[in-house]
Design an enzyme around this catalytic site. Structure first.
Site, PDB file in Angstrom:
ATOM      1  N   TYR A  93       0.840  -1.198   0.000  1.00  0.00           N
ATOM      2  CA  TYR A  93       0.000   0.000   0.000  1.00  0.00           C
ATOM      3  C   TYR A  93       0.876   1.249   0.000  1.00  0.00           C
ATOM      4  CZ  TYR A  93      -3.889  -3.112   1.034  1.00  0.00           C
ATOM      5  OH  TYR A  93      -4.821  -4.120   0.968  1.00  0.00           O
ATOM      6  N   ASN A 116     -12.622  -0.442  -5.195  1.00  0.00           N
ATOM      7  CA  ASN A 116     -12.346  -0.793  -6.593  1.00  0.00           C
ATOM      8  C   ASN A 116     -13.545  -1.542  -7.173  1.00  0.00           C
ATOM      9  OD1 ASN A 116     -11.378  -1.746  -9.035  1.00  0.00           O
ATOM     10  ND2 ASN A 116      -9.960  -3.210  -8.113  1.00  0.00           N
ATOM     11  N   CYS A 124      -6.370  -5.144  -7.709  1.00  0.00           N
ATOM     12  CA  CYS A 124      -6.153  -4.797  -6.299  1.00  0.00           C
ATOM     13  C   CYS A 124      -5.655  -5.997  -5.500  1.00  0.00           C
ATOM     14  CB  CYS A 124      -7.408  -4.189  -5.677  1.00  0.00           C
ATOM     15  SG  CYS A 124      -8.880  -5.188  -5.823  1.00  0.00           S
ATOM     16  N   HIS A 125      -5.806  -7.205  -6.055  1.00  0.00           N
ATOM     17  CA  HIS A 125      -5.282  -8.394  -5.368  1.00  0.00           C
ATOM     18  C   HIS A 125      -3.753  -8.389  -5.317  1.00  0.00           C
ATOM     19  CE1 HIS A 125      -5.476  -9.578  -9.651  1.00  0.00           C
ATOM     20  NE2 HIS A 125      -4.422 -10.332  -9.380  1.00  0.00           N
ATOM     21  N   GLU A 151      -1.087 -16.363 -10.783  1.00  0.00           N
ATOM     22  CA  GLU A 151      -0.224 -15.511 -11.589  1.00  0.00           C
ATOM     23  C   GLU A 151       1.237 -15.957 -11.470  1.00  0.00           C
ATOM     24  OE1 GLU A 151      -0.916 -11.347 -10.859  1.00  0.00           O
ATOM     25  OE2 GLU A 151      -3.015 -11.496 -11.476  1.00  0.00           O
TER      26      GLU A 151
END
Length: 162
Positions: A93, A116, A124-125, A151
């Site tokens: 953040y 979001n 945002c993950h 990912e």
């Protein structure tokens, strides 16, 4: 923006509702189930469904969709920064706050993430706590963990050379 087109995609981590207009996507949310009578996606959202499918199959690393964002200027700035976090990587953040020119606004970045409207596509993950822990994901921390592992697995698979 609640009216418009709707489409549903059954992902490995739950049903996703995609909302939009002819001009672009306005929301991507996890829902409990696909409503009865929901039909195939119309033309306006077909690309979003196809790109989400490619993402979950590990074939797409970036989205190429028109997004219609509603929020404060700071929220929009934060969301645009989230899109810049590379696939398979994370940022804290605080790092996002510094990138948007507000180094002490880590909590405000957290609030922007919370609001979001376009999950996964605005990733945002990929935002984590300053200590590296997974914190704060509206879809549930288990989904955040799954998305990040997905990912990382896809990035690793893409780098394997025979």
């Amino acid at each position: 923006m609640t009216d418009g087109h709707r489409a549903y995609y059954r992902s490995p981590i739950g049903v996703i509702e995609i909302v939009g207009t002819e001009e672009g996507v306005t929301a991507v949310n996890f829902v409990r189930h696909k409503p009865c009578g929901a039909t195939r996606p119309d033309h306006a959202l077909r690309a979003a469904v196809a790109q989400l499918n490619e993402y979950f199959r590990g074939k797409r690393k970036e989205f190429s969709l028109d997004l219609l964002l509603e929020g404060t200027e700071f929220q929009k700035k934060a969301w645009r920064e989230l899109v810049r976090i590379p696939y398979g990587e994370t940022a804290s953040y605080g790092q996002v706050a510094r990138a948007v020119g507000r180094p002490k606004a880590g909590r405000a970045v957290g609030q922007a993430n919370h609001r979001n409207p376009i999950s996964i596509i605005i990733p945002c993950h990929r935002v984590i706590g300053g200590d590296g822990r997974l914190v704060g994901y509206g879809g549930g921390l288990w989904r955040k963990e799954w998305l990040l592992a997905h990912e990382r697995k896809s990035v690793f698979r893409a780098r394997v050379v025979r």
